[in-house]
Design a protein around this motif. Structure first.
Motif, short mmCIF file in Angstrom:
data_model
loop_
_atom_site.label_atom_id
_atom_site.label_comp_id
_atom_site.label_asym_id
_atom_site.label_seq_id
_atom_site.Cartn_x
_atom_site.Cartn_y
_atom_site.Cartn_z
N ALA A 59 0.83 -1.21 0.00
CA ALA A 59 0.00 0.00 0.00
C ALA A 59 0.86 1.26 0.00
O ALA A 59 0.53 2.25 -0.66
N GLU A 62 2.32 1.65 -3.52
CA GLU A 62 1.26 2.11 -4.43
C GLU A 62 0.99 3.61 -4.24
O GLU A 62 0.86 4.37 -5.22
N GLN A 63 0.94 4.05 -2.98
CA GLN A 63 0.70 5.47 -2.70
C GLN A 63 1.85 6.33 -3.20
O GLN A 63 1.66 7.53 -3.49
N ASN A 86 -1.88 -2.91 -7.82
CA ASN A 86 -2.40 -1.64 -7.32
C ASN A 86 -3.66 -1.84 -6.47
O ASN A 86 -4.65 -1.11 -6.58
N GLY A 87 -3.61 -2.85 -5.62
CA GLY A 87 -4.68 -3.09 -4.67
C GLY A 87 -5.89 -3.81 -5.21
O GLY A 87 -6.84 -4.06 -4.47
N GLY A 279 -0.21 5.01 2.93
CA GLY A 279 -0.16 3.56 2.75
C GLY A 279 -0.59 2.81 4.00
O GLY A 279 -1.40 1.87 3.93
N THR A 282 -4.40 3.02 4.48
CA THR A 282 -5.30 2.42 3.48
C THR A 282 -5.08 0.94 3.26
O THR A 282 -5.83 0.31 2.50
N ALA A 283 -4.05 0.35 3.88
CA ALA A 283 -3.77 -1.08 3.68
C ALA A 283 -4.96 -1.93 4.12
O ALA A 283 -5.64 -1.62 5.09
N ARG A 284 -5.19 -3.01 3.39
CA ARG A 284 -6.25 -3.94 3.79
C ARG A 284 -5.70 -5.36 3.82
O ARG A 284 -4.91 -5.75 2.95
#
Length: 428
Positions: A59, A62-63, A86-87, A279, A282-284
């Motif tokens: 994440a 990606e950010q 990208n998630g 990041g 927003t990480a999951r």
């Protein structure tokens, strides 16, 4: 051929079980034109916290604006969860289209995880991924992901697990894990037991790896729920960090990801502090201290704790919740350390309902319930995961918490059940 049959062909490779070694996966990647050479990779090895750490780092990358790949295992509900760009999980129809060519190029003894790793490399190359975060399946130097040369390696906390393949003591396991690191590349390690740290330090000295240790070279501390975390690393301090993943143990996983992000800047991939903050936020990573509110109002906490270290972390998280009556929905595999998992968890729960996930190596629910009763905790066995959930919901009163743990297969089956979709349960 229908999509389900394509996946069945691939899942059929499970009959080869686990075969350490890189000869087969290296040959397979070569037959596919070495897709793994089209992107830079960061390896994540260890025992507990690998997936969360990998999710945090992906994440962050990606950010920062890079096209980012994330390869993890096992999946919870759908096989496509293992491949993210990208998630976003790989679309099922596109993954299905790749499988026939993969199987045509496969050797007769290539395993399920080797083929899955090659599929990830192929998918990342097709999507022009720049940086890929690769979670090892279980080992290190002999894991299929080791066929991809890494520019850095993260080592999460190491504990006893998969002893039949990795060794029966922590030093042997640590030696296997750290050896995935390419000589000369940075190694970022969590706090480890002294004998494990000694093995990692010796490998890094011998192979000219720069070693960054949690607690010595970087650290993250909690300032309370409102103000978040402060991270201190090689490029200074960063405050106001709010990880999206629950549990105090995620502080250490977040620190590993942030320290790795700092090292990427020295390897030609600069990452801003803003990207680090965004990041983490927003990480999951589903199925790890994941809280759900069910239709009848009862609360369900899902956690994949399946070894003693994971069970201890879950028990600590339950203690943080205060005095609540907890009903444990428990399902485990027969090759796991049952006593090591039960000992910390049963101290925190008042009632256990046992189930057998739909896996060949699942421990019978009746046997699991008997072990819980022997340890002094009331326990009953349910005929299925669905029946177990209904029993737990019936037993839960206002304010009670249902906790499902013991296996990621149980977590995946429950998530599929609640979503009303099939569960593509498969090990490896």
């Amino acid at each position: 051929m229908p999509a389900s049959q394509q996946l069945s062909r691939l899942f059929g490779r499970r009959r080869f079980n686990i075969k350490p070694g890189l000869e087969r996966i290296t040959a397979l990647l070569e037959r596919h034109g070495h897709p793994e050479r089209s992107f830079a990779a960061i390896h994540v090895v260890g025992t507990n916290g690998k997936g969360s750490t990998a999710a945090f780092l992906a994440a962050i990358i990606e950010q920062a604006g890079y096209c980012t790949g994330l390869f993890t295992s096992p999946h919870l509900v759908s096989y496509t969860e293992r491949f993210r760009v990208n998630g976003v999980d790989c679309p099922p129809e596109q993954l299905e289209a790749l499988i026939p060519d993969l199987l045509e190029q496969a050797g007769p003894d290539d395993t399920f995880f080797e083929l899955t790793t090659a599929l990830a490399c192929h998918w990342f190359a097709r999507n022009k991924v720049q940086l890929a975060v690769l979670e090892a399946g279980m080992g290190g130097r002999s894991d299929a992901t080791a066929a991809v040369a890494g520019i850095a390696t993260i080592i999460s906390p190491i504990a006893l697990d998969h002893c039949q393949w990795l060794g029966n003591d922590l030093q042997s396991i640590a030696a296997e894990k750290v050896a995935i690191a390419r000589p000369g590349s940075p190694v970022i390690s969590a706090v480890q037991p002294p004998d494990v740290q000694a093995v990692i330090e010796e490998y890094c000295r011998t192979n000219n790896n720069r070693l960054l240790l949690a607690g010595r070279d970087f650290n993250a501390t909690s300032n309370g729920a409102d103000t978040g975390l402060t991270f201190t690393g090689s490029s200074g301090s960063l405050s106001g960090l709010h990880p999206s993943l629950s549990g105090s143990y995620q502080t250490g996983n977040a620190a590993l990801a942030l320290a790795a992000a700092e090292q990427l800047a020295t390897l030609g991939f600069p990452i801003s502090q803003q990207a680090m903050q965004a990041g983490l936020a927003t990480a999951r990573w589903p199925g790890r201290l994941e809280r759900l509110r069910l239709a009848d109002g009862s609360e369900l906490l899902l956690d994949g704790a399946h070894n003693p270290a994971g069970a201890q972390a879950l028990a600590a998280a339950l203690q943080e919740l205060g005095k609540r009556r907890i009903i444990l929905l428990l399902g485990m595999m027969e090759d796991k350390d049952l006593q090591g998992v039960l000992q910390p968890l049963l101290q925190r729960v008042q009632q256990v309902i046992t189930v057998s996930p739909a896996q060949e190596r699942a421990l019978p629910a009746t046997e699991l319930a008997a072990r819980c009763r022997t340890a002094g905790t009331p326990a009953t066995a349910a005929d299925s995961v669905a029946a177990g959930l209904e029993a737990a919901r019936a037993a839960a009163g206002p304010g009670d918490l249902i906790v499902a743990a013991g296996s990621l297969f149980l977590v995946g089956e429950l998530k599929a059940l609640l979503a009303g979709v099939p569960c593509e349960a498969v090990r490896g």
